[in-house]
Enzyme design. Structure first.
Site, PDB file in Angstrom:
ATOM      1  N   CYS A  43      26.622   5.142 104.773  1.00 30.26           N
ATOM      2  CA  CYS A  43      27.132   3.849 104.343  1.00 30.26           C
ATOM      3  C   CYS A  43      25.952   3.016 103.867  1.00 30.26           C
ATOM      4  CB  CYS A  43      27.839   3.124 105.478  1.00 30.26           C
ATOM      5  SG  CYS A  43      28.421   1.535 104.861  1.00 30.26           S
ATOM      6  N   SER A  47      29.929  -3.502  97.539  1.00 32.92           N
ATOM      7  CA  SER A  47      29.226  -3.700  98.794  1.00 32.92           C
ATOM      8  C   SER A  47      30.250  -4.219  99.794  1.00 32.92           C
ATOM      9  CB  SER A  47      28.072  -4.698  98.610  1.00 32.92           C
ATOM     10  OG  SER A  47      27.388  -4.839  99.839  1.00 32.92           O
ATOM     11  N   LYS A  80      39.663   5.454 105.775  1.00 28.75           N
ATOM     12  CA  LYS A  80      38.503   4.561 105.623  1.00 28.75           C
ATOM     13  C   LYS A  80      37.593   4.807 106.812  1.00 28.75           C
ATOM     14  CE  LYS A  80      35.765   1.118 104.628  1.00 28.75           C
ATOM     15  NZ  LYS A  80      34.894   1.130 103.421  1.00 28.75           N
ATOM     16  N   ASN A  90      30.288   9.561 108.577  1.00 30.41           N
ATOM     17  CA  ASN A  90      29.704   8.931 107.389  1.00 30.41           C
ATOM     18  C   ASN A  90      28.253   8.587 107.668  1.00 30.41           C
ATOM     19  OD1 ASN A  90      28.933   7.291 105.296  1.00 30.41           O
ATOM     20  ND2 ASN A  90      30.789   6.038 105.297  1.00 30.41           N
ATOM     21  N   LYS A  92      29.481  12.991 105.661  1.00 28.62           N
ATOM     22  CA  LYS A  92      29.500  12.379 104.330  1.00 28.62           C
ATOM     23  C   LYS A  92      28.073  11.998 103.998  1.00 28.62           C
ATOM     24  CE  LYS A  92      31.591  10.308 100.726  1.00 28.62           C
ATOM     25  NZ  LYS A  92      32.610   9.240 100.920  1.00 28.62           N
ATOM     26  N   ASN A 113      28.433  10.168  98.436  1.00 24.63           N
ATOM     27  CA  ASN A 113      28.820   8.787  98.604  1.00 24.63           C
ATOM     28  C   ASN A 113      28.257   8.016  97.407  1.00 24.63           C
ATOM     29  OD1 ASN A 113      29.464   6.194  99.695  1.00 24.63           O
ATOM     30  ND2 ASN A 113      29.369   7.089 101.735  1.00 24.63           N
ATOM     31  N   LEU A 158      31.982  -2.043 105.095  1.00 23.15           N
ATOM     32  CA  LEU A 158      32.825  -1.319 106.076  1.00 23.15           C
ATOM     33  C   LEU A 158      33.967  -2.165 106.645  1.00 23.15           C
ATOM     34  CD1 LEU A 158      30.248   0.803 108.057  1.00 23.15           C
ATOM     35  CD2 LEU A 158      32.083   1.659 106.605  1.00 23.15           C
ATOM     36  N   THR A 175      36.812   5.786  92.629  1.00 21.02           N
ATOM     37  CA  THR A 175      36.961   4.724  91.626  1.00 21.02           C
ATOM     38  C   THR A 175      38.182   4.927  90.732  1.00 21.02           C
ATOM     39  OG1 THR A 175      34.573   4.339  91.651  1.00 21.02           O
ATOM     40  CG2 THR A 175      35.788   3.560  89.716  1.00 21.02           C
TER      41      THR A 175
HETATM   42  O1  LIG Z   1      30.034   4.521 102.821  1.00 15.49           O
HETATM   43  C1  LIG Z   1      30.367   3.570 102.081  1.00 15.49           C
HETATM   44  N1  LIG Z   1      30.154   3.659 100.749  1.00 15.49           N
HETATM   45  C2  LIG Z   1      30.406   2.655  99.901  1.00 15.49           C
HETATM   46  O2  LIG Z   1      30.134   2.768  98.695  1.00 15.49           O
HETATM   47  N2  LIG Z   1      30.951   1.488 100.386  1.00 15.49           N
HETATM   48  C3  LIG Z   1      31.483   1.465 101.693  1.00 15.49           C
HETATM   49  C4  LIG Z   1      31.403   0.108 102.323  1.00 15.49           C
HETATM   50  O3  LIG Z   1      30.564  -0.704 101.905  1.00 15.49           O
HETATM   51  O4  LIG Z   1      32.162  -0.100 103.267  1.00 15.49           O
HETATM   52  N3  LIG Z   1      30.945   2.438 102.577  1.00 15.49           N
END
Ligand SMILES: O=C1NC(=O)NC(C(=O)O)N1
Length: 309
Positions: free
Chosen positions: A128, A71, A46, A125, A162, A191, A74, A270
């Site tokens: 986000c 949503s 994560k 990332n 990412k 993403n 993080l 998913t």
């Molecule tokens: O980079 C992200 N992408 C998503 O779809 N959700 C998560 C998040 O909201 O933590 N983070």
């Protein structure tokens, strides 16, 4: 049997399959489960922020007929937790995903990784979409360029980024031109498709609590967007920059399409959340069947070879 192992930044992954960051990778138990599962190449953590985060109020994830909306905000156990995990010995490789809530966070996190014992891959990332009040860095080209320039002034370990999906061919050109300036090991695209919305018509309410119901889309419905981003970046990036294809994978056919577009590895979000880690054996078997039917004995026989009409 077909050999699905692959190498990225001189790290050998026993399979091309990974989890999408955020799914099945919040805790040691989940990350161990990924590593111990059949047909996985390893685990992506994560996205870690400097401190532990509770994330957004629930409900913050909702399953749709053809995908998902989230949503999360993080939620994570904090950078030390994930750095500790990836620094320990594991049977398969790890990718440490990190996310800053502001530029200084990103720099701070990468300085800490550079100074650490960790020698594996890291993924920054840049996309986000769900931290309330914060824009996506990856949609600000100057910001992305400045951030990568600062990072590569000191960072010498394997690093990928990412990315969110892009929807304009000139944006692919602009982003690829920036990424090609830096010694990245890989990009991970896509993403979630940012800021979708869904409504429950019985209650006439949106289905997730944060951000007035706006959330990132994932799952089957984003596969065409994911395929386009994989192909567009494969066409534009230096061959030295590998691609992890993410988005919309639910079957071996979807994996085959990601590979035809040029993906080196494929991650699942998913569908993994809904099916569990058994999905990786199913995807492997389905992909092997497709390859056998077509007379392919190696992924190299068709990787990146999607044809124009
Ligand atoms: O980079 C992200 N992408 C998503 O779809 N959700 C998560 C998040 O909201 O933590 N983070």
């Amino acid at each position: 049997a077909i050999d699905f192992k692959t190498t990225m930044a001189s790290v050998e992954f026993p399979s091309i399959f990974l989890n999408a960051s955020g799914v099945n990778c919040m805790t040691v138990a989940e990350m161990d489960e990924m590593i111990n599962a059949a047909c996985t190449g390893g685990v992506v953590t994560k996205s870690a922020t400097p401190q532990q985060r509770e994330g957004n109020p629930q409900p913050r994830y909702y399953q749709l007929e053809h995908g998902s909306i989230n949503s999360m905000g993080l939620p994570n156990a904090g950078f030390p937790y994930y750095l500790d995990y990836v620094t320990r010995e594991h049977a398969k490789p790890t990718i440490l995903s990190v996310a800053g809530l502001q530029m200084s966070d990103n720099i701070e996190l990468l300085h800490k990784i550079q100074a650490s014992e960790y020698t594996g891959l890291t993924e920054l990332n840049l996309s986000c979409p769900n931290v309330i009040g914060k824009p996506q860095v990856a949609y600000d080209f100057e910001e992305t360029d400045a951030l990568l320039a600062e990072i590569f002034s000191f960072y010498t370990k394997p690093l990928g980024v990412k990315l969110p999906p892009y929807f304009d061919l000139v944006h692919f050109d602009q982003m690829a031109a920036i990424l090609n300036k830096y010694p990245l090991t890989h990009i991970n695209t896509v993403n979630s498709v940012g800021n979708g919305l869904w409504i429950d018509i019985d209650t006439e309410k949106v289905v997730i609590k944060p951000k007035q119901g706006f959330g990132g889309l994932g799952g089957a419905m984003i596969l065409p967007t994911a395929l386009a981003n994989v192909r567009a970046f494969r066409q534009r990036l230096n061959p030295s920059i590998k691609i992890i294809g993410t988005g919309g994978v639910t079957s071996g056919k979807d994996v085959f399409m990601h590979l035809l577009c040029g993906a080196d590895m494929v991650s699942v979000g998913t569908a993994l959340l809904h099916e569990g880690v058994g999905i990786f054996q199913r995807l492997t078997d389905e992909l092997a069947t497709i390859m056998a039917e077509k007379g392919y004995t190696s992924i190299e026989d068709f990787r990146g070879k999607v044809q124009d009409f």
